[in-house]
Design an enzyme around this catalytic site. Structure first.
Site, short mmCIF file in Angstrom:
data_model
loop_
_atom_site.label_atom_id
_atom_site.label_comp_id
_atom_site.label_asym_id
_atom_site.label_seq_id
_atom_site.Cartn_x
_atom_site.Cartn_y
_atom_site.Cartn_z
N THR A 292 27.34 32.00 66.46
CA THR A 292 28.58 31.32 66.08
C THR A 292 28.83 30.21 67.10
O THR A 292 28.65 30.41 68.30
CB THR A 292 29.77 32.29 65.91
N GLU A 293 29.17 29.01 66.59
CA GLU A 293 29.12 27.82 67.43
C GLU A 293 30.24 27.76 68.47
O GLU A 293 30.25 26.88 69.31
CB GLU A 293 29.10 26.55 66.57
N ASN A 294 31.17 28.71 68.43
CA ASN A 294 32.16 28.76 69.50
C ASN A 294 31.67 29.62 70.66
O ASN A 294 32.47 30.01 71.50
CB ASN A 294 33.52 29.23 68.97
#
Lengths: 219, 228
Positions: A52-54
């Site tokens: 997940t890009e966070n």
């Protein structure tokens, strides 16, 4: 027979098809919306690492009620959990993983996909709409394979798989496969190759549904 | 002796000036330095450019700063959210300028500023509205768009623990933009849940080395203790 009467896959059936095509050991980013459903179909003993890009690799399913942690969320800002082997990292590294070609597959929702693999999924282009892009453009060009999961038609019956996108592009020539509720397509230089049709839907029915897009049925 | 610990929030944000570019950590509310943003509202600096992933939720944090009329421009990737009505209204009325940046380019532009990179070519946004009118280049058969660094006068970030040298560790996905913002700002101000003794943080797990940090203020977060 009307369009409504033609057979279609449920969201779960679509998600199961995406999941079946993900190889054991793959690192995968599931976009917001429909693609999140794919995670439910990966729990069969394969080791597939969700990114997940966070800033998290090794994302697990949603927590039980009461176990949510404000600081443990996915890109849709929903609470998630960790699997053993998980790691945290900052945003520049999270996107280096995409841009740098380290991510195997990214599954995204879309407003429209063109027969050349152009993706439109960030902006409807309406003049009073407040634009918001998030990680959509980075994701579309980042993974080795970018797959789209979307209904073949909108609720109003408009085609989403089109010769040319009307909506502003997220990334040109980026999508390699499209999973819809009627069929799965590979995007090839010669047009759309039908990988699978929902049982009971004929090649003619499908050609009618997709309209002007060039279709190639498997030999 | 190096001591970056400041006694209170008012002192922590006292370097902010009118017209400053302020980098604000957080992804949604995870990692949002609410106490420092509240202190900035109290401080009253105006005409600010805010760089942050989102543009505020509800009426707290960045949304409250926007509502107080202290912001001229927002640089972010995802302003529109179900609870971003403060931003939405100011944007629609033309009172707020928006620079929309894809999330990965936002992170890398901050990192570039911190790393002394003059500019870089990114494949993200090529062939889209967000690259219109921008310099592009084909390198090894792939198209890229030129991206410039984003420097901050000030960064406001949140961490779990810090020491008096400014070494920091974070808490889960609350880390998000904080490490690159710490690098990219002239003055980096951190609210930490806990100030620890020098030497208490394992050097192997320090995420942000103190060189990137100027001020540390302790803001004990009851949520963290409850979750621990």
């Amino acid at each position: 027979m009307t369009v409504e009467d033609l057979p279609r896959w449920s969201l779960d059936e679509m998600a199961a098809r995406v999941a079946a095509d993900i190889a054991d050991g793959a690192v995968v980013n599931l976009g917001i919306g429909m693609p999140t459903k794919v995670a439910d179909h990966l729990l069969d003993g394969r080791e597939i690492v969700l990114h997940t890009e966070n800033g998290l690799l090794g994302m697990g399913p949603a927590p039980n009620d009461g176990d949510e942690d404000r600081d443990l969320i996915n890109a849709g800002k929903q609470p998630v959990t960790l699997v053993p082997g998980a790691s945290f990292f900052h945003h520049a590294d999270a996107f280096a993983m995409m841009r740098g070609g380290h991510l195997d597959v990214c599954v995204l929702g879309a407003f429209q996909v063109s027969m050349h693999g152009d993706l439109a999924n960030w902006h409807t282009g309406e003049p009073d709409a407040i634009p918001a892009v998030g990680g959509a453009m980075d994701l579309a060009i980042g993974a080795r394979d970018t797959w789209v999961m979307m209904p073949l038609l909108t609720r109003e019956g408009e085609r989403k798989l089109v010769p040319v996108c009307d909506y502003p592009l997220t990334a040109p020539n980026s999508v390699s496969r499209v999973y819809t509720d009627r069929a799965v397509f590979d995007i090839t230089a010669g047009g759309l190759l039908v990988r699978e049709r929902v049982e009971g839907l004929g090649a003619d029915d499908l050609a009618h549904l997709v309209g002007d897009v060039v279709l190639e049925e498997p030999a | 002796m190096i001591d970056k610990i400041v006694p209170d929030l008012e002192t922590a944000v006292s370097d902010v000036r009118d017209g400053h570019t302020v980098l604000v950590g957080g992804f949604g509310t995870a990692g949002m330095p609410f106490a420092l943003v509240d202190a900035l509202i109290e401080h009253g600096a105006r005409d600010l450019t805010i760089v942050s992933n989102n543009a505020g939720n509800g009426e707290t944090g960045l949304a409250a700063l926007l509502k107080a009329g202290q912001v001229r421009k927002v640089v972010c990737s995802f302003p529109r959210q179900p609870d971003s009505w403060v931003f939405d209204e100011l944007y629609r009325s033309g009172e707020l300028e928006l620079e929309l940046v894809p999330q990965g380019n936002l992170a890398e532009r901050l990192r570039a500023a911190g790393a002394g990179i003059g500019a870089f070519y990114s494949p993200t946004a090529v062939g889209t509205q967000l690259a219109e009118g921008r310099e592009t280049r084909r390198i090894d058969g792939r198209d890229y768009v030129l991206e410039y660094p984003i420097r901050g006068d000030v960064a406001l970030i949140k961490a779990l623990r810090g020491d008096r040298w400014g070494n920091l560790v974070y808490r889960m996905t609350a880390r998000n933009f904080a490490p690159v913002m710490a690098m990219a700002a002239e003055t980096t101000i951190v609210e930490v849940h806990e100030v620890v003794e020098l030497g208490a943080l394992d050097p192997e797990v320090v995420v942000t080395p103190g060189i990137f940090v100027q001020h540390v203020v302790q803001v004990t977060d009851p949520f963290v203790d409850g979750a621990a």
